[in-house]
Design a protein around this motif. Sequence first.
Motif, PDB file in Angstrom:
ATOM      1  N   ALA A  24     -20.637  -7.259 -19.072  1.00 47.02           N
ATOM      2  CA  ALA A  24     -21.495  -6.943 -18.012  1.00 47.02           C
ATOM      3  C   ALA A  24     -21.113  -7.407 -16.585  1.00 47.02           C
ATOM      4  CB  ALA A  24     -22.975  -7.339 -18.249  1.00 47.02           C
ATOM      5  N   THR A  25     -20.913  -6.481 -15.839  1.00 45.47           N
ATOM      6  CA  THR A  25     -20.492  -7.182 -14.203  1.00 45.47           C
ATOM      7  C   THR A  25     -21.887  -7.374 -13.503  1.00 45.47           C
ATOM      8  OG1 THR A  25     -18.808  -5.333 -14.318  1.00 45.47           O
ATOM      9  CG2 THR A  25     -19.376  -6.229 -12.186  1.00 45.47           C
ATOM     10  N   VAL A  26     -21.887  -8.571 -13.221  1.00 50.39           N
ATOM     11  CA  VAL A  26     -22.864  -9.203 -12.458  1.00 50.39           C
ATOM     12  C   VAL A  26     -22.802  -9.159 -10.701  1.00 50.39           C
ATOM     13  CG1 VAL A  26     -23.648 -10.382 -14.352  1.00 50.39           C
ATOM     14  CG2 VAL A  26     -22.407 -11.554 -12.799  1.00 50.39           C
ATOM     15  N   TYR A  27     -21.480  -9.021 -10.543  1.00 49.36           N
ATOM     16  CA  TYR A  27     -21.141  -9.029  -8.994  1.00 49.36           C
ATOM     17  C   TYR A  27     -19.865  -8.190  -8.875  1.00 49.36           C
ATOM     18  CZ  TYR A  27     -20.625 -10.510  -4.091  1.00 49.36           C
ATOM     19  OH  TYR A  27     -20.276 -10.378  -2.797  1.00 49.36           O
ATOM     20  N   ASN A  28     -19.896  -7.204  -7.955  1.00 45.52           N
ATOM     21  CA  ASN A  28     -18.663  -6.635  -7.461  1.00 45.52           C
ATOM     22  C   ASN A  28     -18.710  -6.186  -6.246  1.00 45.52           C
ATOM     23  OD1 ASN A  28     -16.204  -5.147  -7.686  1.00 45.52           O
ATOM     24  ND2 ASN A  28     -16.689  -3.851  -9.320  1.00 45.52           N
ATOM     25  N   GLN A  29     -18.248  -6.842  -5.325  1.00 44.16           N
ATOM     26  CA  GLN A  29     -18.357  -6.541  -3.830  1.00 44.16           C
ATOM     27  C   GLN A  29     -17.315  -7.180  -3.038  1.00 44.16           C
ATOM     28  OE1 GLN A  29     -22.294  -7.197  -2.401  1.00 44.16           O
ATOM     29  NE2 GLN A  29     -21.898  -6.728  -0.117  1.00 44.16           N
ATOM     30  N   ASP A  30     -16.607  -6.432  -1.989  1.00 43.40           N
ATOM     31  CA  ASP A  30     -15.727  -7.020  -1.085  1.00 43.40           C
ATOM     32  C   ASP A  30     -14.584  -7.781  -1.794  1.00 43.40           C
ATOM     33  OD1 ASP A  30     -17.684  -6.152   1.084  1.00 43.40           O
ATOM     34  OD2 ASP A  30     -18.518  -8.304   0.866  1.00 43.40           O
ATOM     35  N   GLY A  31     -14.037  -7.006  -2.578  1.00 39.03           N
ATOM     36  CA  GLY A  31     -12.815  -7.680  -3.344  1.00 39.03           C
ATOM     37  C   GLY A  31     -13.281  -8.691  -4.483  1.00 39.03           C
ATOM     38  N   THR A  32     -14.229  -9.028  -4.778  1.00 38.10           N
ATOM     39  CA  THR A  32     -14.752 -10.117  -5.613  1.00 38.10           C
ATOM     40  C   THR A  32     -15.083  -9.418  -6.669  1.00 38.10           C
ATOM     41  OG1 THR A  32     -14.499 -11.775  -3.871  1.00 38.10           O
ATOM     42  CG2 THR A  32     -15.806 -12.383  -6.133  1.00 38.10           C
ATOM     43  N   LYS A  33     -15.052  -9.850  -8.288  1.00 39.71           N
ATOM     44  CA  LYS A  33     -15.967  -9.226  -9.096  1.00 39.71           C
ATOM     45  C   LYS A  33     -16.274 -10.272 -10.107  1.00 39.71           C
ATOM     46  CE  LYS A  33     -15.311  -5.663 -12.869  1.00 39.71           C
ATOM     47  NZ  LYS A  33     -14.476  -4.832 -13.705  1.00 39.71           N
ATOM     48  N   LEU A  34     -17.268 -10.358 -10.670  1.00 40.66           N
ATOM     49  CA  LEU A  34     -17.855 -11.409 -11.889  1.00 40.66           C
ATOM     50  C   LEU A  34     -18.290 -10.655 -12.941  1.00 40.66           C
ATOM     51  CD1 LEU A  34     -18.290 -14.438 -12.524  1.00 40.66           C
ATOM     52  CD2 LEU A  34     -20.459 -14.187 -11.421  1.00 40.66           C
ATOM     53  N   PHE A  65     -19.639 -17.170 -25.462  1.00 40.24           N
ATOM     54  CA  PHE A  65     -20.016 -16.634 -24.627  1.00 40.24           C
ATOM     55  C   PHE A  65     -19.118 -17.136 -23.450  1.00 40.24           C
ATOM     56  CE2 PHE A  65     -22.569 -17.150 -20.769  1.00 40.24           C
ATOM     57  CZ  PHE A  65     -23.441 -15.946 -20.697  1.00 40.24           C
ATOM     58  N   GLY A  66     -18.683 -16.185 -22.484  1.00 39.84           N
ATOM     59  CA  GLY A  66     -18.086 -16.374 -21.416  1.00 39.84           C
ATOM     60  C   GLY A  66     -18.085 -15.741 -20.173  1.00 39.84           C
ATOM     61  N   ALA A  67     -17.485 -16.136 -19.104  1.00 36.54           N
ATOM     62  CA  ALA A  67     -17.433 -15.467 -17.829  1.00 36.54           C
ATOM     63  C   ALA A  67     -16.043 -15.261 -17.366  1.00 36.54           C
ATOM     64  CB  ALA A  67     -18.266 -16.482 -16.889  1.00 36.54           C
ATOM     65  N   LYS A  68     -15.831 -14.315 -16.628  1.00 35.43           N
ATOM     66  CA  LYS A  68     -14.358 -14.190 -15.967  1.00 35.43           C
ATOM     67  C   LYS A  68     -14.493 -13.532 -14.722  1.00 35.43           C
ATOM     68  CE  LYS A  68     -13.758  -9.849 -18.532  1.00 35.43           C
ATOM     69  NZ  LYS A  68     -12.894  -9.084 -19.406  1.00 35.43           N
ATOM     70  N   GLY A  69     -13.668 -13.626 -13.825  1.00 35.75           N
ATOM     71  CA  GLY A  69     -13.940 -13.187 -12.449  1.00 35.75           C
ATOM     72  C   GLY A  69     -12.608 -13.017 -11.805  1.00 35.75           C
ATOM     73  N   GLU A  70     -12.377 -12.481 -10.605  1.00 37.77           N
ATOM     74  CA  GLU A  70     -11.325 -12.169  -9.806  1.00 37.77           C
ATOM     75  C   GLU A  70     -11.762 -11.700  -8.555  1.00 37.77           C
ATOM     76  OE1 GLU A  70      -9.830  -7.426 -10.533  1.00 37.77           O
ATOM     77  OE2 GLU A  70      -9.396  -8.906 -12.008  1.00 37.77           O
ATOM     78  N   HIS A  71     -10.627 -12.202  -7.536  1.00 41.57           N
ATOM     79  CA  HIS A  71     -11.058 -11.802  -5.962  1.00 41.57           C
ATOM     80  C   HIS A  71      -9.597 -11.371  -5.727  1.00 41.57           C
ATOM     81  CE1 HIS A  71      -9.526 -15.986  -5.588  1.00 41.57           C
ATOM     82  NE2 HIS A  71      -9.525 -15.525  -4.150  1.00 41.57           N
ATOM     83  N   LYS A  72      -9.588 -10.500  -4.460  1.00 44.97           N
ATOM     84  CA  LYS A  72      -8.261 -10.214  -3.740  1.00 44.97           C
ATOM     85  C   LYS A  72      -8.118 -11.232  -2.743  1.00 44.97           C
ATOM     86  CE  LYS A  72      -6.568  -5.959  -1.626  1.00 44.97           C
ATOM     87  NZ  LYS A  72      -6.679  -4.698  -1.113  1.00 44.97           N
ATOM     88  N   ILE A  73      -6.832 -11.498  -2.910  1.00 40.25           N
ATOM     89  CA  ILE A  73      -6.188 -12.669  -1.836  1.00 40.25           C
ATOM     90  C   ILE A  73      -5.734 -11.818  -0.764  1.00 40.25           C
ATOM     91  CG2 ILE A  73      -4.704 -14.379  -1.584  1.00 40.25           C
ATOM     92  CD1 ILE A  73      -5.211 -15.349  -4.599  1.00 40.25           C
ATOM     93  N   VAL A  78      -3.968 -11.190  -6.730  1.00 45.04           N
ATOM     94  CA  VAL A  78      -5.406 -11.328  -7.125  1.00 45.04           C
ATOM     95  C   VAL A  78      -5.529 -12.624  -7.773  1.00 45.04           C
ATOM     96  CG1 VAL A  78      -7.183 -10.410  -8.696  1.00 45.04           C
ATOM     97  CG2 VAL A  78      -5.679  -8.631  -7.329  1.00 45.04           C
ATOM     98  N   GLY A  79      -6.745 -13.513  -7.207  1.00 48.29           N
ATOM     99  CA  GLY A  79      -6.886 -14.501  -8.094  1.00 48.29           C
ATOM    100  C   GLY A  79      -7.998 -14.376  -9.103  1.00 48.29           C
ATOM    101  N   TYR A  80      -7.678 -15.084 -10.231  1.00 46.63           N
ATOM    102  CA  TYR A  80      -8.927 -14.677 -11.223  1.00 46.63           C
ATOM    103  C   TYR A  80      -8.913 -16.169 -12.221  1.00 46.63           C
ATOM    104  CZ  TYR A  80      -4.527 -15.209 -14.365  1.00 46.63           C
ATOM    105  OH  TYR A  80      -3.485 -15.464 -14.991  1.00 46.63           O
ATOM    106  N   PHE A  81     -10.337 -16.103 -12.800  1.00 49.92           N
ATOM    107  CA  PHE A  81     -10.405 -17.303 -13.649  1.00 49.92           C
ATOM    108  C   PHE A  81     -11.032 -16.723 -15.102  1.00 49.92           C
ATOM    109  CE2 PHE A  81     -14.795 -16.553 -12.334  1.00 49.92           C
ATOM    110  CZ  PHE A  81     -15.383 -16.882 -13.355  1.00 49.92           C
ATOM    111  N   LYS A  82     -11.109 -17.620 -15.983  1.00 48.02           N
ATOM    112  CA  LYS A  82     -11.872 -17.210 -17.094  1.00 48.02           C
ATOM    113  C   LYS A  82     -12.316 -18.592 -17.892  1.00 48.02           C
ATOM    114  CE  LYS A  82     -11.432 -14.656 -21.630  1.00 48.02           C
ATOM    115  NZ  LYS A  82     -10.490 -13.817 -22.510  1.00 48.02           N
ATOM    116  N   ALA A  83     -13.550 -18.450 -18.200  1.00 53.17           N
ATOM    117  CA  ALA A  83     -14.131 -19.763 -18.908  1.00 53.17           C
ATOM    118  C   ALA A  83     -14.968 -19.219 -20.071  1.00 53.17           C
ATOM    119  CB  ALA A  83     -15.009 -20.710 -18.034  1.00 53.17           C
ATOM    120  N   GLU A  84     -14.710 -19.860 -21.442  1.00 48.69           N
ATOM    121  CA  GLU A  84     -15.066 -19.392 -22.693  1.00 48.69           C
ATOM    122  C   GLU A  84     -15.499 -20.606 -23.190  1.00 48.69           C
ATOM    123  OE1 GLU A  84     -13.696 -15.475 -24.550  1.00 48.69           O
ATOM    124  OE2 GLU A  84     -12.997 -17.180 -25.954  1.00 48.69           O
ATOM    125  N   TRP A  85     -16.907 -20.519 -23.849  1.00 47.90           N
ATOM    126  CA  TRP A  85     -17.450 -21.462 -25.007  1.00 47.90           C
ATOM    127  C   TRP A  85     -17.846 -21.010 -26.094  1.00 47.90           C
ATOM    128  CZ3 TRP A  85     -18.680 -20.427 -19.861  1.00 47.90           C
ATOM    129  CH2 TRP A  85     -18.523 -21.413 -18.980  1.00 47.90           C
TER     130      TRP A  85
END
Length: 360
Positions: A24-34, A65-73, A78-85
């Motif tokens: 589920a995309t909760v944010y996607n704007q100005d080159g940043t996505k979560l 359960f996890g979250a992942k995101g990226e943004h345009k440098i 592209v910078g990115y992260f992922k965190a999962e529990w």
Amino acid sequence: MKKTLLATAIAGAAALAATSASAATVYNQDGTKLDIYGNVQLAYGYTDSLGSDASGSLDDNGSTFGAKGEHKINDDIVGYFKAEWEYDADEAKGSGNGLNDGDQAYVGAKGSFGDARIGSWDPLMDDWIQDPITNNEYFDLSDSGTALTAADDDSTLREGDKLQYMSPVMGGMQFAVGTNFNGEGSYSDDDEDGVRSGGDSGNISGSDQASFFAGAKYTVGGFSLAAVYDNLDQYEGNSVDGDDVGDQYGLTAQYTVDALRVAVKAERFAGEEDDTDVDFYGIGARYGYGMGDVYGAYQYVDAEDQSSYATNYGDDSFNEFNLGVTYNISSAMYTYVEYAQYDRAGDAGDGAAVGIYYGF
């Protein structure tokens, strides 16, 4: 980390659609996505144990359960992260085991230069060598990681504190290099015996240990060949006398045509002491039949007499195999049945399981 069919299906379009629920995309704007994502996995497994009667239980099978995101440098990076529990879906109410068991977490950057990351995730040996043979829901065949655990029970060292660079694919070739670093401040030595606090095996307090691992993969059409080496030097000092634990080597070839994938593997855990090597020779196949996958694998394990593997499992050679089938209920939900036999003393580890997966 127990991986699911969602990550490994090679079936045709119908089967792939049935196992690819989107995050589920909760944010996607100005080159940043979560994105946020997760799954619930439950299974009833019935397994044999050495020295006791076979037993069955309904358990969580790796719910996350996890979250992942990226943004345009910039235009190329592209910078990115992922965190999962992980959490225990079978005992969630009142168990106290909420989202407090980390599975993987990393941050990195990718672009035309390749991919560089730091954090915690599955070893390259798992991803490129072992997973093409068996990366199942409940039962997997053993591997050089199993032999490592037999020799040194602190296997969590393999997944954390890592730095890795992976090249782009160039003419079908790709390579990766990295290190698993455990610094001198990672552990305490309350017992003054050279072994870290709590009596677990691992690094000796006061010493920096960094492994080196590397791999190369070549892909042409439906064929790929991968080789990986890991010197496991993060385990150096796993005992009072400071002996190394050994090295890992692996080679896997796989071929995919339509909905069928076939893979073969040769893998070695090379123990530091004489007569402690363990070799693994396996073949596996997975076929997408339209509403799911059917899969199986066979492996011959050759363990030298003085290896911890032979000592722990009661023999020096084993014929292992497993079988499984999945059925897609919907695009986000599937069920499965698996069976495994490991040829160990007292039929230890043999069993069957039925389970269900729901992903979002």
